[in-house]
Motif scaffolding. Structure first.
Motif, PDB file in Angstrom:
ATOM      1  N   SER A  16       0.831  -1.168   0.114  1.00 48.50           N
ATOM      2  CA  SER A  16       0.174  -0.123   0.018  1.00 48.50           C
ATOM      3  C   SER A  16       0.810   1.100  -0.058  1.00 48.50           C
ATOM      4  CB  SER A  16      -1.034   0.200   1.273  1.00 48.50           C
ATOM      5  OG  SER A  16      -0.342  -0.088   2.233  1.00 48.50           O
ATOM      6  N   ASP A  17       1.940   1.224   0.767  1.00 54.57           N
ATOM      7  CA  ASP A  17       2.701   2.205   0.725  1.00 54.57           C
ATOM      8  C   ASP A  17       3.639   2.743  -0.548  1.00 54.57           C
ATOM      9  OD1 ASP A  17       2.118   3.004   3.555  1.00 54.57           O
ATOM     10  OD2 ASP A  17       3.919   1.979   4.223  1.00 54.57           O
ATOM     11  N   TYR A  18       3.750   1.859  -1.064  1.00 56.74           N
ATOM     12  CA  TYR A  18       4.743   1.797  -2.271  1.00 56.74           C
ATOM     13  C   TYR A  18       3.634   2.270  -3.410  1.00 56.74           C
ATOM     14  CZ  TYR A  18       7.458   0.577  -6.416  1.00 56.74           C
ATOM     15  OH  TYR A  18       7.769   0.640  -7.742  1.00 56.74           O
ATOM     16  N   LEU A  19       2.638   1.622  -3.583  1.00 58.12           N
ATOM     17  CA  LEU A  19       1.609   2.075  -4.463  1.00 58.12           C
ATOM     18  C   LEU A  19       1.009   3.524  -4.454  1.00 58.12           C
ATOM     19  CD1 LEU A  19      -0.246  -1.317  -4.728  1.00 58.12           C
ATOM     20  CD2 LEU A  19       1.254  -0.459  -6.427  1.00 58.12           C
ATOM     21  N   PHE A  20       1.024   3.829  -3.055  1.00 57.69           N
ATOM     22  CA  PHE A  20       0.519   5.267  -2.818  1.00 57.69           C
ATOM     23  C   PHE A  20       1.440   6.297  -3.249  1.00 57.69           C
ATOM     24  CE2 PHE A  20       0.403   9.013  -0.072  1.00 57.69           C
ATOM     25  CZ  PHE A  20      -1.112   9.458  -0.424  1.00 57.69           C
ATOM     26  N   ASN A  21       2.821   6.052  -3.047  1.00 59.55           N
ATOM     27  CA  ASN A  21       3.745   6.934  -3.271  1.00 59.55           C
ATOM     28  C   ASN A  21       3.786   6.939  -4.669  1.00 59.55           C
ATOM     29  OD1 ASN A  21       4.398   7.711  -0.821  1.00 59.55           O
ATOM     30  ND2 ASN A  21       5.905   5.826  -0.460  1.00 59.55           N
ATOM     31  N   TYR A  22       3.747   5.941  -5.321  1.00 58.54           N
ATOM     32  CA  TYR A  22       3.866   5.942  -7.008  1.00 58.54           C
ATOM     33  C   TYR A  22       2.707   6.653  -7.524  1.00 58.54           C
ATOM     34  CZ  TYR A  22       4.036   3.815 -11.793  1.00 58.54           C
ATOM     35  OH  TYR A  22       3.985   3.806 -13.036  1.00 58.54           O
ATOM     36  N   THR A  23       1.566   6.502  -6.852  1.00 54.34           N
ATOM     37  CA  THR A  23       0.194   7.153  -7.382  1.00 54.34           C
ATOM     38  C   THR A  23       0.451   8.867  -7.100  1.00 54.34           C
ATOM     39  OG1 THR A  23      -0.771   5.316  -6.955  1.00 54.34           O
ATOM     40  CG2 THR A  23      -2.096   7.340  -7.414  1.00 54.34           C
ATOM     41  N   ILE A  24       0.871   9.133  -5.899  1.00 57.15           N
ATOM     42  CA  ILE A  24       0.762  10.743  -5.575  1.00 57.15           C
ATOM     43  C   ILE A  24       1.835  11.294  -6.510  1.00 57.15           C
ATOM     44  CG2 ILE A  24       2.731  10.546  -3.706  1.00 57.15           C
ATOM     45  CD1 ILE A  24      -0.627  12.476  -3.346  1.00 57.15           C
ATOM     46  N   THR A  25       2.900  10.894  -6.865  1.00 51.94           N
ATOM     47  CA  THR A  25       3.791  11.419  -7.655  1.00 51.94           C
ATOM     48  C   THR A  25       3.338  11.719  -9.097  1.00 51.94           C
ATOM     49  OG1 THR A  25       4.906   9.482  -8.539  1.00 51.94           O
ATOM     50  CG2 THR A  25       5.769  10.817  -6.686  1.00 51.94           C
ATOM     51  N   ARG A  26       2.386  10.951  -9.461  1.00 52.75           N
ATOM     52  CA  ARG A  26       1.795  10.960 -10.863  1.00 52.75           C
ATOM     53  C   ARG A  26       0.220  11.858 -10.814  1.00 52.75           C
ATOM     54  NH1 ARG A  26       5.168   7.575 -10.307  1.00 52.75           N
ATOM     55  NH2 ARG A  26       6.425   6.700 -12.000  1.00 52.75           N
ATOM     56  N   VAL A  27      -0.389  11.817  -9.731  1.00 51.87           N
ATOM     57  CA  VAL A  27      -1.779  12.392  -9.662  1.00 51.87           C
ATOM     58  C   VAL A  27      -1.882  13.737  -8.703  1.00 51.87           C
ATOM     59  CG1 VAL A  27      -4.318  11.990  -8.932  1.00 51.87           C
ATOM     60  CG2 VAL A  27      -2.902  10.183  -9.925  1.00 51.87           C
ATOM     61  N   ASN A  28      -0.826  13.717  -7.781  1.00 52.30           N
ATOM     62  CA  ASN A  28      -0.764  14.870  -7.020  1.00 52.30           C
ATOM     63  C   ASN A  28      -2.001  15.307  -5.999  1.00 52.30           C
ATOM     64  OD1 ASN A  28       0.930  16.872  -5.809  1.00 52.30           O
ATOM     65  ND2 ASN A  28       0.301  18.406  -7.357  1.00 52.30           N
ATOM     66  N   ASP A  29      -2.748  14.220  -5.804  1.00 55.23           N
ATOM     67  CA  ASP A  29      -3.878  14.422  -4.904  1.00 55.23           C
ATOM     68  C   ASP A  29      -3.891  13.581  -4.013  1.00 55.23           C
ATOM     69  OD1 ASP A  29      -6.665  14.154  -3.730  1.00 55.23           O
ATOM     70  OD2 ASP A  29      -7.621  15.108  -5.909  1.00 55.23           O
ATOM     71  N   ARG A  30      -4.014  13.679  -2.850  1.00 52.30           N
ATOM     72  CA  ARG A  30      -3.994  12.454  -1.767  1.00 52.30           C
ATOM     73  C   ARG A  30      -5.127  11.443  -1.794  1.00 52.30           C
ATOM     74  NH1 ARG A  30       0.195  12.206   1.674  1.00 52.30           N
ATOM     75  NH2 ARG A  30      -0.825  11.106   3.494  1.00 52.30           N
ATOM     76  N   GLU A  31      -6.182  12.205  -1.763  1.00 56.97           N
ATOM     77  CA  GLU A  31      -7.418  11.494  -1.580  1.00 56.97           C
ATOM     78  C   GLU A  31      -7.698  10.495  -2.985  1.00 56.97           C
ATOM     79  OE1 GLU A  31      -9.301  10.818   1.026  1.00 56.97           O
ATOM     80  OE2 GLU A  31      -7.852  12.001   2.032  1.00 56.97           O
ATOM     81  N   LYS A  32      -7.505  11.291  -4.033  1.00 58.06           N
ATOM     82  CA  LYS A  32      -7.651  10.681  -5.213  1.00 58.06           C
ATOM     83  C   LYS A  32      -6.605   9.448  -5.527  1.00 58.06           C
ATOM     84  CE  LYS A  32      -9.645   9.582  -9.059  1.00 58.06           C
ATOM     85  NZ  LYS A  32     -10.935   9.042  -8.797  1.00 58.06           N
ATOM     86  N   SER A  33      -5.381   9.802  -5.148  1.00 58.69           N
ATOM     87  CA  SER A  33      -4.205   8.522  -5.044  1.00 58.69           C
ATOM     88  C   SER A  33      -4.741   7.435  -3.959  1.00 58.69           C
ATOM     89  CB  SER A  33      -3.099   9.088  -4.382  1.00 58.69           C
ATOM     90  OG  SER A  33      -2.357  10.321  -5.178  1.00 58.69           O
ATOM     91  N   LYS A  34      -5.297   7.752  -3.005  1.00 60.33           N
ATOM     92  CA  LYS A  34      -5.888   6.644  -1.873  1.00 60.33           C
ATOM     93  C   LYS A  34      -6.821   5.660  -2.569  1.00 60.33           C
ATOM     94  CE  LYS A  34      -4.922   9.215   2.274  1.00 60.33           C
ATOM     95  NZ  LYS A  34      -5.894   9.749   3.570  1.00 60.33           N
ATOM     96  N   ASP A  35      -7.998   6.683  -3.435  1.00 63.01           N
ATOM     97  CA  ASP A  35      -8.780   5.988  -4.296  1.00 63.01           C
ATOM     98  C   ASP A  35      -8.482   4.981  -5.215  1.00 63.01           C
ATOM     99  OD1 ASP A  35     -10.750   7.387  -2.653  1.00 63.01           O
ATOM    100  OD2 ASP A  35     -11.543   8.546  -4.117  1.00 63.01           O
ATOM    101  N   LEU A  36      -7.510   5.431  -5.894  1.00 63.31           N
ATOM    102  CA  LEU A  36      -6.539   4.556  -7.079  1.00 63.31           C
ATOM    103  C   LEU A  36      -6.150   3.229  -6.489  1.00 63.31           C
ATOM    104  CD1 LEU A  36      -5.210   7.643  -9.362  1.00 63.31           C
ATOM    105  CD2 LEU A  36      -7.247   5.986  -9.774  1.00 63.31           C
TER     106      LEU A  36
END
Length: 183
Positions: A16-36
């Motif tokens: 989860s942490d790895y996927l979240f960090n990967y996502t947040i750098t591409r989406v730049n939105d914490r809530e959207k990153s969590k959802d993804l």
């Protein structure tokens, strides 16, 4: 190469942490990153039977996440320009509140419109010729001929992400060229 075994009970702790960090750098939105990331885990659960074990669990989940991120941006881009515009007006002939009722008829072309469209077509072709061959080919297939992404990728043997990089560069170059040579 040994086949990897899938264990969804460990996904949150392990990835989860790895996927979240990967996502947040591409989406730049914490809530959207969590959802993804959550959507990725759900999609992974749904497609567990398709996991062949040819890659690690993490690699497999990242590939699902990448598709989720791409879908996120496609959804954002497909919604652009679709906002409903509502205005109130009254005229001598009729009353209404829909903008579409006041838009010019696209089939009512004047000679000036025809000349302008011809000039635009010539400018587009001239700018297209200035692009690198691969960019020109991708631009023409995607934008002019309306080929599907998958068809272009198969024909040119490129990935979807590579296609989007090429098309972005081509569109940017075309916009710059048209700005200098047509507007």
């Amino acid at each position: 190469m040994p086949k990897h075994i899938i264990d969804p009970n460990q996904w949150i702790n392990l990835y989860s942490d790895y996927l979240f960090n990967y996502t947040i750098t591409r989406v730049n939105d914490r809530e959207k990153s969590k959802d993804l990331v959550q959507d990725t885990f759900v999609a992974g659960l749904k497609s567990m039977k398709n996991f062949k074990g040819e890659a690690s669990e993490r690699t497999w989940l990242i590939s699902i996440l990448k598709r989720k991120i791409i879908d996120h941006y496609r959804k954002i881009n497909s919604n652009k320009g679709k906002a409903e515009i509502r205005i109130s007006y009254s005229g001598e002939e009729s009353e209404g509140d829909w903008l579409e009722e006041r838009v010019a008829d696209p089939f009512d072309k004047t000679a000036e419109d025809t000349i302008e469209n011809t000039e635009l077509g010539i400018a587009i072709n001239n700018c297209l010729e200035k692009l690198p061959a691969k960019q020109a080919q991708v631009f023409e297939m995607k934008t002019i001929l309306n080929y599907e992404t998958e068809a272009i990728c198969n024909e040119l043997d490129i990935t979807a992400s590579n296609l989007w990089v090429i098309i972005h560069r081509a569109r940017t170059a075309m916009a710059n060229c048209l700005e200098k040579n047509w507007f």
